[in-house]
Write a protein that holds these residues in place. Structure first.
Motif, PDB file in Angstrom:
ATOM      1  N   UNK A  40       0.837  -1.203   0.000  1.00  0.00           N
ATOM      2  CA  UNK A  40       0.000   0.000   0.000  1.00  0.00           C
ATOM      3  C   UNK A  40       0.875   1.256   0.000  1.00  0.00           C
ATOM      4  N   UNK A  41       2.012   1.160   0.713  1.00  0.00           N
ATOM      5  CA  UNK A  41       2.918   2.303   0.782  1.00  0.00           C
ATOM      6  C   UNK A  41       3.637   2.488  -0.546  1.00  0.00           C
ATOM      7  N   UNK A  42       3.848   1.390  -1.256  1.00  0.00           N
ATOM      8  CA  UNK A  42       4.647   1.422  -2.486  1.00  0.00           C
ATOM      9  C   UNK A  42       4.028   2.380  -3.505  1.00  0.00           C
ATOM     10  N   UNK A  43       2.712   2.333  -3.560  1.00  0.00           N
ATOM     11  CA  UNK A  43       1.982   3.170  -4.515  1.00  0.00           C
ATOM     12  C   UNK A  43       2.331   4.644  -4.311  1.00  0.00           C
ATOM     13  N   UNK A  44       2.476   5.021  -3.027  1.00  0.00           N
ATOM     14  CA  UNK A  44       2.788   6.416  -2.720  1.00  0.00           C
ATOM     15  C   UNK A  44       4.248   6.742  -3.038  1.00  0.00           C
ATOM     16  N   UNK A  45       5.119   5.743  -2.842  1.00  0.00           N
ATOM     17  CA  UNK A  45       6.551   5.991  -3.062  1.00  0.00           C
ATOM     18  C   UNK A  45       6.908   6.001  -4.538  1.00  0.00           C
ATOM     19  N   UNK A  46       6.303   5.112  -5.307  1.00  0.00           N
ATOM     20  CA  UNK A  46       6.663   4.961  -6.718  1.00  0.00           C
ATOM     21  C   UNK A  46       5.421   5.118  -7.591  1.00  0.00           C
ATOM     22  N   UNK A  47       4.866   6.312  -7.630  1.00  0.00           N
ATOM     23  CA  UNK A  47       3.593   6.446  -8.347  1.00  0.00           C
ATOM     24  C   UNK A  47       3.738   6.335  -9.859  1.00  0.00           C
ATOM     25  N   UNK A  48       4.973   6.366 -10.347  1.00  0.00           N
ATOM     26  CA  UNK A  48       5.145   6.379 -11.795  1.00  0.00           C
ATOM     27  C   UNK A  48       5.431   4.998 -12.377  1.00  0.00           C
ATOM     28  N   UNK A  49       5.573   3.983 -11.524  1.00  0.00           N
ATOM     29  CA  UNK A  49       5.952   2.674 -12.041  1.00  0.00           C
ATOM     30  C   UNK A  49       4.742   1.894 -12.537  1.00  0.00           C
ATOM     31  N   UNK A  50       4.868   1.410 -13.771  1.00  0.00           N
ATOM     32  CA  UNK A  50       3.817   0.556 -14.311  1.00  0.00           C
ATOM     33  C   UNK A  50       4.425  -0.822 -14.481  1.00  0.00           C
ATOM     34  N   UNK A  51       3.921  -1.777 -13.733  1.00  0.00           N
ATOM     35  CA  UNK A  51       4.440  -3.140 -13.835  1.00  0.00           C
ATOM     36  C   UNK A  51       3.289  -4.107 -14.050  1.00  0.00           C
ATOM     37  N   UNK A  52       3.026  -4.479 -15.286  1.00  0.00           N
ATOM     38  CA  UNK A  52       1.945  -5.432 -15.515  1.00  0.00           C
ATOM     39  C   UNK A  52       2.409  -6.864 -15.207  1.00  0.00           C
ATOM     40  N   UNK A  53       1.945  -7.425 -14.085  1.00  0.00           N
ATOM     41  CA  UNK A  53       2.372  -8.769 -13.669  1.00  0.00           C
ATOM     42  C   UNK A  53       2.110  -9.808 -14.767  1.00  0.00           C
ATOM     43  N   UNK A  54       0.915  -9.752 -15.335  1.00  0.00           N
ATOM     44  CA  UNK A  54       0.539 -10.801 -16.305  1.00  0.00           C
ATOM     45  C   UNK A  54       1.483 -10.847 -17.497  1.00  0.00           C
ATOM     46  N   UNK A  55       1.897  -9.676 -17.955  1.00  0.00           N
ATOM     47  CA  UNK A  55       2.777  -9.621 -19.127  1.00  0.00           C
ATOM     48  C   UNK A  55       4.103 -10.321 -18.823  1.00  0.00           C
ATOM     49  N   UNK A  56       4.538 -10.216 -17.582  1.00  0.00           N
ATOM     50  CA  UNK A  56       5.840 -10.787 -17.216  1.00  0.00           C
ATOM     51  C   UNK A  56       5.779 -12.289 -16.955  1.00  0.00           C
ATOM     52  N   UNK A  57       4.582 -12.806 -16.714  1.00  0.00           N
ATOM     53  CA  UNK A  57       4.501 -14.203 -16.277  1.00  0.00           C
ATOM     54  C   UNK A  57       5.041 -15.186 -17.308  1.00  0.00           C
ATOM     55  N   UNK A  58       4.649 -14.991 -18.567  1.00  0.00           N
ATOM     56  CA  UNK A  58       5.070 -15.945 -19.595  1.00  0.00           C
ATOM     57  C   UNK A  58       6.591 -15.992 -19.709  1.00  0.00           C
ATOM     58  N   UNK A  59       7.218 -14.813 -19.745  1.00  0.00           N
ATOM     59  CA  UNK A  59       8.674 -14.788 -19.919  1.00  0.00           C
ATOM     60  C   UNK A  59       9.388 -15.332 -18.678  1.00  0.00           C
ATOM     61  N   UNK A  60       8.827 -15.060 -17.525  1.00  0.00           N
ATOM     62  CA  UNK A  60       9.463 -15.552 -16.300  1.00  0.00           C
ATOM     63  C   UNK A  60       9.341 -17.067 -16.204  1.00  0.00           C
ATOM     64  N   UNK A  61       8.225 -17.562 -16.658  1.00  0.00           N
ATOM     65  CA  UNK A  61       8.011 -19.008 -16.652  1.00  0.00           C
ATOM     66  C   UNK A  61       9.052 -19.672 -17.559  1.00  0.00           C
TER      67      UNK A  61
END
Lengths: 196, 290
Positions: free
Chosen positions: A28-49
Motif C-alpha cells: 500500500x505504501x509502495x503506490x505512494x513511493x513509486x507512483x510512476x511505475x507501471x508493472x503489468x504482472x501478467x505480461x511478465x509471467x510468460x517470460x518468467x516461466x
C-alpha cells in the motif's frame, strides 16, 4: 432515538478513524513511493516461466532466522520490492525487453534528473563529457545524440520544414519551450536584434 | 505475639529465599552440581566443586545484583562468548546437540511405509484414520491450527510468512474460492476466523500418509521430507544484490548490525500443497488485472 443515532454515528466514525490509523502494508505504501511505475504482472509471467523464475524472484520466501517483528517488516518491504537494478537488467542492460522509458514510467518527469531543466540542451555538453554512461541510462539509442549532432544540412529539409523561418513566429509565441529544446536566446537574437 | 509470629515468618521466608536463589523465568537452574559425565566448555569458569553459579554462564560482574531489566542482553559477556543469535547455541556449549535435537516429526513413514504413530501424536490427540476424509475441526489437534506449528517452528520461519498471516482481502478471497471450486483435488485451509496460516500453503504430512485421492494428500514432492526444501544458485543473484545493496546498508545502519540478503533459487520443494517455484501456489489466491 436521537441518542441512539448519535451513538451509532460515533461508533461508525471511530471505526473509520481506526481504519485510517491502521498501519499500511508495504504494497500500500509502495503506490505512494513509486507512483510512476507501471508493472503489468501478467505480461511478465510468460517470460518468467520460460526462464524458470516466477513470483519468488521478486517476492522472496527464503528462510530467515530473524525474530524481531519490526525488522521483519522492514526486511519484507525491501525483499518484496524490486527496484531499478532488477527491471533495468532486462529492459536497459540486456535489452531483452522493450526499452522505451515511458513504457514503465508513464510520467517521464518523475524520472528526469533534477538538472534537466528548461534550456538543459544548451548546457548538456559538460555533463555528457563527464559521464556519458549516465546519459545512456535513459538515452539508449545513439540516434538521440546524432539526430542533432550530425545534422549538417543547412538549406534542405532539416528538422523544420522548408520556409519555416517565415512561419516560426506563431509557434515560438505559443510554445517557446519547444524552441528552447535546441535553440538558446542568442540564436533568436542573432536575427531579431539585427532588425531592431 | 502476632508480631513475633510475623517476624518469625519473615525470617523463615528470607532463609528459604537465600537457599533457593531467585532467577528470571525460563532460566537454567542454579546452585546445582554439574554431573561429572557432562563435558563443560573450558571457556566457562566452572568451579572445582562443579556447582553452577551465575558467573559460570554470565561474564557481567555482579549480574545477580542488577535489575533484570537493566542488564544489557547484547553485551558480549551477558552469556559468555556471546551475543548469540540463536540461544540454543549457548546451551550446546555443555549439552550435547545431537542428542537434544528434535526428531523431524514430518517424516512420518518408516522403512516399510507404515505410519510412525508417535509422530502423529505430536499434533493430534488421537491418531486419525488414514482413509477417512476429515474436516479440520474433526482431526483433534492439540492446539488451534494457527498456533500448532509454533510449538516447534518460529512464527517467522521464512520471509513473507508474517505478511501472509492475515484475513485475505475480498479480491483474494474471491480468487481462492474460485480456484478451489475449479480444483476440488486441493485444499487451502484457513483458520476458524478466516486468516491465512501455515497450513494454508503447507501440508504437514508427507506423501503416503493420507490416502492419495483425498484433497488433504495433494502436494508437491520434489524434495525429501527429511532434507526439506533445496535452494541453489541463481543467475539473478548479482543483480538482486545490486538491487538491495543500498537499502540493506540503510537497514544495517538502522538496526546496528550487518544485514544481508543473498537470493537463492528454490530447486526442490517439500510439504507444499501446490508448487510455489512456478507460481501455482501464489496464483491460487493472487490474480492480476494486467
Amino acid at each position: 432515538m436521537r441518542l441512539v443515532l448519535l451513538t451509532l454515528l460515533l461508533c461508525w466514525l471511530s471505526g473509520q478513524a481506526a481504519e485510517t490509523a491502521k498501519e499500511k502494508r508495504w504494497w500500500e505504501k509502495r503506490e505512494a513511493r513509486k507512483p510512476d511505475i507501471y508493472f503489468p504482472h501478467n505480461v511478465h509471467m510468460a517470460v518468467m516461466e520460460q526462464e524458470g523464475d516466477m513470483c519468488m524472484l521478486c517476492h522472496s520466501f527464503q528462510k530467515t532466522e530473524e525474530k524481531d517483528p519490526k525488522l521483519l517488516q522492514d526486511l519484507s518491504a525491501v525483499v518484496n520490492e524490486p527496484l531499478k537494478a532488477v527491471c533495468h537488467d532486462c529492459h536497459v542492460v540486456e535489452r531483452r525487453a522493450p526499452w522505451r522509458c515511458e513504457l514503465c514510467h508513464p510520467d517521464k518527469t518523475k524520472i528526469w534528473p533534477a538538472d534537466h531543466n528548461f534550456g538543459y540542451v544548451q548546457h548538456h555538453a559538460t555533463a555528457a563529457r563527464r559521464d556519458e554512461n549516465a546519459c545512456r541510462e535513459c538515452h539508449l539509442e545513439l540516434s538521440f545524440c546524432t539526430d542533432c549532432h550530425f545534422r549538417r544540412e543547412i538549406s534542405g529539409i532539416g528538422y523544420h520544414p522548408l520556409g519555416y523561418i517565415t512561419l516560426h513566429g506563431m509557434e515560438a509565441r505559443a510554445m517557446p519551450a519547444n524552441c528552447g529544446r535546441c535553440h538558446n536566446n542568442f540564436y533568436c537574437d542573432n536575427c531579431h536584434r539585427r532588425r531592431r | 505475639m502476632r508480631r513475633l509470629l510475623g517476624a518469625l515468618a519473615l525470617m523463615l521466608a528470607s532463609v528459604a529465599a537465600a537457599e533457593k536463589p531467585k532467577v528470571p523465568p525460563l532460566h537454567h537452574l542454579v546452585d546445582i552440581s554439574v554431573p561429572d559425565s557432562m563435558r563443560v566448555d573450558p571457556a566457562l569458569p566452572l568451579p572445582a566443586d562443579r556447582k553452577l553459579t551465575c558467573p559460570v554462564c554470565h561474564g557481567i560482574k555482579d549480574i545477580d545484583k542488577k535489575d533484570f531489566d537493566k542488564v544489557d542482553k547484547d553485551d558480549p559477556g551477558f552469556l559468555r562468548g556471546g551475543p548469540y543469535r540463536d540461544l540454543t547455541q549457548f546451551c550446546f556449549r555443555c549439552h550435547n546437540q545431537e542428542s537434544h535435537q528434535r526428531p523431524n516429526i514430518h517424516a512420518m513413514l518408516d522403512d516399510k511405509g507404515e505410519i510412525k504413530k508417535d509422530h502423529c501424536l505430536y499434533c493430534h490427540e488421537k491418531v486419525p484414520e488414514r482413509d477417512r476424509r476429515y474436516r479440520l475441526e474433526e482431526v483433534r489437534l492439540r492446539a488451534p491450527p494457527d498456533k500448532l506449528c509454533w510449538g516447534c517452528h518460529l512464527k517467522t520461519p521464512h520471509l513473507n510468512a508474517l505478511e501472509h498471516q492475515v484475513k485475505p482481502s475480498k479480491k483474494v478471497k474471491k480468487q481462492r474460492e474460485a480456484f478451489l471450486r475449479d480444483h476440488p483435488e486441493v485444499i487451502l485451509p484457513l483458520t476458524s476466523d478466516g486468516r491465512v496460516t501455515c497450513i494454508t500453503c503447507h501440508t504437514p504430512h508427507p506423501p503416503g500418509v493420507i490416502r492419495k485421492d483425498l484433497p488433504a494428500a495433494h502436494q508437491v514432492a520434489t524434495a525429501k521430507v527429511e532434507e526439506g526444501p533445496v535452494y541453489g544458485d541463481s543467475p539473478w543473484e548479482k543483480v538482486i544484490a545490486e538491487d538491495k545493496r543500498e537499502r540493506f546498508a540503510e537497514l544495517s545502519r538502522k538496526y546496528g548490525r550487518p544485514l544481508t540478503f543473498r537470493y537463492r533459487q528454490i530447486q526442490k520443494e517439500a510439504l507444499l500443497r501446490l508448487p510455489a517455484k512456478d507460481g501455482q501456489l501464489c496464483r491460487a489466491c493472487h490474480v492480476f488485472d494486467q
